[in-house]
Design an enzyme around this catalytic site. Sequence first.
Site, PDB file in Angstrom:
ATOM      1  N   HIS A 118       0.932  -0.875   0.020  1.00 17.61           N
ATOM      2  CA  HIS A 118       0.286   0.082  -0.358  1.00 17.61           C
ATOM      3  C   HIS A 118       1.124   1.492   0.184  1.00 17.61           C
ATOM      4  O   HIS A 118       2.163   0.719  -0.020  1.00 17.61           O
ATOM      5  CB  HIS A 118      -1.028   0.212   1.219  1.00 17.61           C
ATOM      6  CG  HIS A 118      -2.007  -1.017   1.215  1.00 17.61           C
ATOM      7  ND1 HIS A 118      -2.950  -0.799   2.041  1.00 17.61           N
ATOM      8  CD2 HIS A 118      -2.013  -2.228   0.339  1.00 17.61           C
ATOM      9  CE1 HIS A 118      -4.063  -1.910   1.752  1.00 17.61           C
ATOM     10  NE2 HIS A 118      -3.843  -2.414   0.967  1.00 17.61           N
ATOM     11  N   CYS A 172      -5.195   1.906   6.368  1.00 18.45           N
ATOM     12  CA  CYS A 172      -6.530   0.947   6.433  1.00 18.45           C
ATOM     13  C   CYS A 172      -5.865   0.160   7.845  1.00 18.45           C
ATOM     14  O   CYS A 172      -4.723   0.586   7.871  1.00 18.45           O
ATOM     15  CB  CYS A 172      -6.347  -0.243   5.146  1.00 18.45           C
ATOM     16  SG  CYS A 172      -4.832  -0.990   5.526  1.00 18.45           S
ATOM     17  N   CYS A 196      -2.146  -0.111   7.519  1.00 18.18           N
ATOM     18  CA  CYS A 196      -1.379   0.793   7.412  1.00 18.18           C
ATOM     19  C   CYS A 196      -1.186   1.297   8.209  1.00 18.18           C
ATOM     20  O   CYS A 196      -0.591   1.797   9.071  1.00 18.18           O
ATOM     21  CB  CYS A 196      -1.860   1.933   6.594  1.00 18.18           C
ATOM     22  SG  CYS A 196      -1.747   0.889   4.382  1.00 18.18           S
ATOM     23  N   GLU A 253       0.821   3.722   1.879  1.00 17.41           N
ATOM     24  CA  GLU A 253       2.140   4.048   3.450  1.00 17.41           C
ATOM     25  C   GLU A 253       2.910   3.561   2.899  1.00 17.41           C
ATOM     26  O   GLU A 253       4.043   3.699   4.370  1.00 17.41           O
ATOM     27  CB  GLU A 253       0.845   4.002   4.184  1.00 17.41           C
ATOM     28  CG  GLU A 253      -0.967   5.361   4.537  1.00 17.41           C
ATOM     29  CD  GLU A 253      -2.264   4.387   3.808  1.00 17.41           C
ATOM     30  OE1 GLU A 253      -1.224   3.223   3.240  1.00 17.41           O
ATOM     31  OE2 GLU A 253      -2.917   4.962   3.874  1.00 17.41           O
TER      32      GLU A 253
END
Lengths: 154, 154
Positions: A51, A81, A84, A53
Amino acid sequence: MDNRWIARAIQLAEESARSGGGPFGAVIVRDGKLIAEGVNEVTIANDASAHAEITAIRAAGRALSTFDLSGTEIYASCEPCPMCLGAIYWARIGAVHYAADRHDAANAGFADEFIYREFAAGPALRKIPLNHVLDPDARRPFTLWRLKEDKTPY
Amino acid sequence: MDNRWIARAIQLAEESARSGGGPFGAVIVRDGKLIAEGVNEVTIANDASAHAEITAIRAAGRALSTFDLSGTEIYASCEPCPMCLGAIYWARIGAVHYAADRHDAANAGFADEFIYREFAAGPALRKIPLNHVLDPDARRPFTLWRLKEDKTPY
């Protein structure tokens, strides 16, 4: 909070979507200076953990030669999420600023909101079973760790 | 569940601690066959996200050339932290088997239990502030994503 960095995270998200990645971007900043950027590379890198991040956290770790990002802040195009957010805790990032939220992500077809609900549901009600195996050796790695004198704790 | 794989995850955790990494190991298996292994490389790789489960998920993605690990199971030397549990959801792993738990990890000096409590606490009470920035462009990357025809959804 500096709106420039939110704008940059959104711009990264758009560039990523245009170039075949996921529509997410993130920026890590310290003392008003850019440390690292990241975009969602899940499908491009065949890495479910990639992801925006997380790719930004990895890039920041390389840039600063440390896993400890204390004193930094992260700007993300969308609410982190659970994966993350966990990574943000482990990296000791000081604050999170985000633009879109988990509901916007759900409307675009992403599972963030579902995963947040799974966390809230508690282990017994979750879709993925978590099986605690009682193994007599379970704590051996930790015993070894505690006794080790030249370790790098974190 | 196959105790061999739990034993292997514990063995990896011990080897990792001995060789300068964190005391955690994980194994991803499908149909009784090993797909990938991982150990905690946080301090070695300067990557806060490099927990054993995540390094195993990355290795499995490389091995299978896909981010989608449906049909696999993961065996971990310790209960996955929220970051790793999130990654397990994103990777669509079917089941989790673990040996030590978050309390054992806390006793060895790791923050897993603290981070689980932070998740349960809800955003307003958390140590790391989460700031929802109201930006008129916030949803633009998702609009672009929805309209894109040649995307790889996940």
